[in-house]
Scaffold this motif. Structure first.
Motif, PDB file in Angstrom:
ATOM      1  N   ASP A  66     -11.283  -1.614 -11.429  1.00  0.00           N
ATOM      2  CA  ASP A  66      -9.991  -2.260 -11.676  1.00  0.00           C
ATOM      3  C   ASP A  66      -8.930  -1.909 -10.635  1.00  0.00           C
ATOM      4  OD1 ASP A  66      -9.627   0.285 -12.518  1.00  0.00           O
ATOM      5  OD2 ASP A  66      -8.863  -0.203 -14.506  1.00  0.00           O
ATOM      6  N   PHE A  67      -9.289  -1.203  -9.576  1.00  0.00           N
ATOM      7  CA  PHE A  67      -8.319  -0.909  -8.518  1.00  0.00           C
ATOM      8  C   PHE A  67      -7.901  -2.171  -7.769  1.00  0.00           C
ATOM      9  CE2 PHE A  67      -8.218   3.861  -7.448  1.00  0.00           C
ATOM     10  CZ  PHE A  67      -8.341   4.203  -8.782  1.00  0.00           C
ATOM     11  N   GLU A  68      -8.619  -3.257  -7.946  1.00  0.00           N
ATOM     12  CA  GLU A  68      -8.193  -4.501  -7.289  1.00  0.00           C
ATOM     13  C   GLU A  68      -7.239  -5.303  -8.188  1.00  0.00           C
ATOM     14  OE1 GLU A  68     -11.030  -4.500  -8.998  1.00  0.00           O
ATOM     15  OE2 GLU A  68     -11.787  -6.533  -9.355  1.00  0.00           O
ATOM     16  N   SER A 113       5.849   8.734  -6.458  1.00  0.00           N
ATOM     17  CA  SER A 113       5.365   9.038  -5.109  1.00  0.00           C
ATOM     18  C   SER A 113       3.935   9.572  -5.192  1.00  0.00           C
ATOM     19  CB  SER A 113       6.283  10.039  -4.411  1.00  0.00           C
ATOM     20  OG  SER A 113       6.090  11.326  -4.916  1.00  0.00           O
ATOM     21  N   PHE A 114       3.100   9.010  -4.326  1.00  0.00           N
ATOM     22  CA  PHE A 114       1.699   9.438  -4.269  1.00  0.00           C
ATOM     23  C   PHE A 114       1.134   8.986  -2.933  1.00  0.00           C
ATOM     24  CE2 PHE A 114      -2.879   9.243  -5.012  1.00  0.00           C
ATOM     25  CZ  PHE A 114      -3.093  10.423  -5.702  1.00  0.00           C
ATOM     26  N   GLU A 115       0.296   9.826  -2.329  1.00  0.00           N
ATOM     27  CA  GLU A 115      -0.318   9.487  -1.043  1.00  0.00           C
ATOM     28  C   GLU A 115      -1.835   9.440  -1.205  1.00  0.00           C
ATOM     29  OE1 GLU A 115       1.260   8.558   1.591  1.00  0.00           O
ATOM     30  OE2 GLU A 115       3.270   9.148   0.994  1.00  0.00           O
ATOM     31  N   VAL A 157       4.475  -4.865   2.341  1.00  0.00           N
ATOM     32  CA  VAL A 157       3.980  -5.842   1.370  1.00  0.00           C
ATOM     33  C   VAL A 157       3.161  -5.140   0.289  1.00  0.00           C
ATOM     34  CG1 VAL A 157       2.304  -7.712   1.102  1.00  0.00           C
ATOM     35  CG2 VAL A 157       3.904  -7.777   2.998  1.00  0.00           C
ATOM     36  N   ASP A 158       3.434  -5.508  -0.948  1.00  0.00           N
ATOM     37  CA  ASP A 158       2.585  -5.070  -2.068  1.00  0.00           C
ATOM     38  C   ASP A 158       2.684  -6.160  -3.129  1.00  0.00           C
ATOM     39  OD1 ASP A 158       1.530  -1.916  -2.892  1.00  0.00           O
ATOM     40  OD2 ASP A 158       1.525  -3.476  -4.456  1.00  0.00           O
ATOM     41  N   TYR A 159       1.616  -6.354  -3.894  1.00  0.00           N
ATOM     42  CA  TYR A 159       1.699  -7.403  -4.912  1.00  0.00           C
ATOM     43  C   TYR A 159       2.317  -6.919  -6.206  1.00  0.00           C
ATOM     44  CZ  TYR A 159      -3.030  -5.998  -6.706  1.00  0.00           C
ATOM     45  OH  TYR A 159      -4.120  -5.344  -7.198  1.00  0.00           O
TER      46      TYR A 159
HETATM   47  C1  LIG Z   1      -5.104   2.758  -2.972  1.00  0.00           C
HETATM   48  S1  LIG Z   1      -3.410   2.283  -3.140  1.00  0.00           S
HETATM   49  C2  LIG Z   1      -2.741   2.796  -1.570  1.00  0.00           C
HETATM   50  C3  LIG Z   1      -1.256   2.962  -1.623  1.00  0.00           C
HETATM   51  C4  LIG Z   1      -0.628   3.534  -0.347  1.00  0.00           C
HETATM   52  N1  LIG Z   1      -0.984   2.752   0.819  1.00  0.00           N
HETATM   53  C5  LIG Z   1      -0.997   4.987  -0.142  1.00  0.00           C
HETATM   54  O1  LIG Z   1      -1.621   5.313   0.868  1.00  0.00           O
HETATM   55  O2  LIG Z   1      -0.652   5.813  -0.968  1.00  0.00           O
HETATM   56  C6  LIG Z   1      -3.552   0.506  -2.970  1.00  0.00           C
HETATM   57  C7  LIG Z   1      -2.221  -0.239  -2.931  1.00  0.00           C
HETATM   58  O3  LIG Z   1      -2.492  -1.590  -2.579  1.00  0.00           O
HETATM   59  C8  LIG Z   1      -1.860  -2.471  -3.483  1.00  0.00           C
HETATM   60  N2  LIG Z   1      -2.748  -3.639  -3.571  1.00  0.00           N
HETATM   61  C9  LIG Z   1      -4.022  -3.684  -4.020  1.00  0.00           C
HETATM   62  N3  LIG Z   1      -4.519  -4.916  -3.921  1.00  0.00           N
HETATM   63  C10 LIG Z   1      -3.523  -5.678  -3.392  1.00  0.00           C
HETATM   64  C11 LIG Z   1      -3.413  -7.054  -3.061  1.00  0.00           C
HETATM   65  N4  LIG Z   1      -4.429  -7.912  -3.224  1.00  0.00           N
HETATM   66  N5  LIG Z   1      -2.242  -7.496  -2.540  1.00  0.00           N
HETATM   67  C12 LIG Z   1      -1.192  -6.653  -2.357  1.00  0.00           C
HETATM   68  N6  LIG Z   1      -1.228  -5.338  -2.655  1.00  0.00           N
HETATM   69  C13 LIG Z   1      -2.395  -4.858  -3.161  1.00  0.00           C
HETATM   70  C14 LIG Z   1      -1.691  -1.693  -4.784  1.00  0.00           C
HETATM   71  O4  LIG Z   1      -0.616  -2.205  -5.554  1.00  0.00           O
HETATM   72  C15 LIG Z   1      -1.458  -0.296  -4.258  1.00  0.00           C
HETATM   73  O5  LIG Z   1      -0.096  -0.105  -3.990  1.00  0.00           O
END
Ligand SMILES: C[S@@+](CC[C@H](N)C(=O)[O-])C[C@H]1O[C@@H](n2cnc3c(N)ncnc32)[C@H](O)[C@@H]1O
Length: 202
Positions: free
Chosen positions: A4-6, A20-22, A75-77
């Motif tokens: 479900d990460f997608e 905040s998280f990296e 960009v983020d959804y």
């Molecule tokens: C694994 S996290 C990485 C977050 C950040 N880049 C980091 O390094 O901490 C994935 C990020 O991608 C975003 N994301 C996943 N699928 C996406 C999509 N199809 N379009 C836009 N954002 C997406 C999620 O909302 C989340 O913020």
């Protein structure tokens, strides 16, 4: 990564409490890898245009701004990520100068302002989240990145996977820019790496 990460709903729930998280590595460590490429691009074009895909609650964008790169589109959804990103920029600099856009990175053509192009596209583990949906979403993401890259532009992507860009139909030549050892809990743990890819249009 769980499947479900997608899904945006996963991130919405998560960002409701996460500020905040990296993922994979700290932003500054990723920036150290990006910087030489960014400086090379800056030599060609003074105001380097940067696009960050899926920034979540990371502060990578602030690493760009603190080095003088303000033309950064994030960009983020998930709309909550936009709030978090603007909040983190305001906390760091007192105002918001970078751009934040709600858009799906697998449909960049409809999400970005028409005709906008970038010299550098970066993502930190967003390719991993997108890949949970299979090869097609990643292929769509790659096609979208290709279309919004300016001449000479590059994509730098960080992933936990050593085979993230193995698919044959990607419009990029792919090289490993860095292989970063993941921290071990015990010295006897096996070596695990995070992979930083440099993608150039082919
Ligand atoms: C694994 S996290 C990485 C977050 C950040 N880049 C980091 O390094 O901490 C994935 C990020 O991608 C975003 N994301 C996943 N699928 C996406 C999509 N199809 N379009 C836009 N954002 C997406 C999620 O909302 C989340 O913020």
């Amino acid at each position: 990564m769980p499947a479900d990460f997608e899904n945006q709903s996963y991130w919405h729930e998560r960002f409701a409490s996460e500020t905040s998280f990296e993922w994979l590595i700290p932003s500054e460590s990723f920036m150290a890898i990006i910087l030489p490429h960014l400086q090379a691009l800056s030599g060609r074009r003074h105001a380097t245009r940067v696009l960050q895909l899926g920034f979540g609650t990371s502060d990578l964008q602030n690493c760009f701004r603190s080095r003088g790169y303000v033309d950064v589109t994030n960009v983020d959804y998930e709309p909550l990520a936009i709030e978090r990103g603007q909040q983190r920029e305001r906390e760091a600099f007192g105002d918001v100068k970078m751009k934040y856009i709600v858009a799906d990175v697998t449909q960049l053509e409809s999400g970005l302002p028409p005709g906008e192009v970038f010299d550098l596209v970066v993502d930190k583990s967003t390719v991993d989240a997108v890949s949970c949906g299979g090869e097609d979403p990643l292929a769509r993401m790659a096609a979208g990145v290709r279309k919004c890259l300016a001449d000479g532009g590059i994509w730098i992507s960080l992933s936990y996977s050593s085979s993230r860009f193995d698919a044959e139909r990607l419009p990029f030549d792919v090289e490993v820019a860095a292989k970063i050892p993941a921290p071990k809990l015990k010295t006897t743990d096996p070596d695990i790496y995070h992979w930083c890819y440099l993608l150039r249009p082919n």
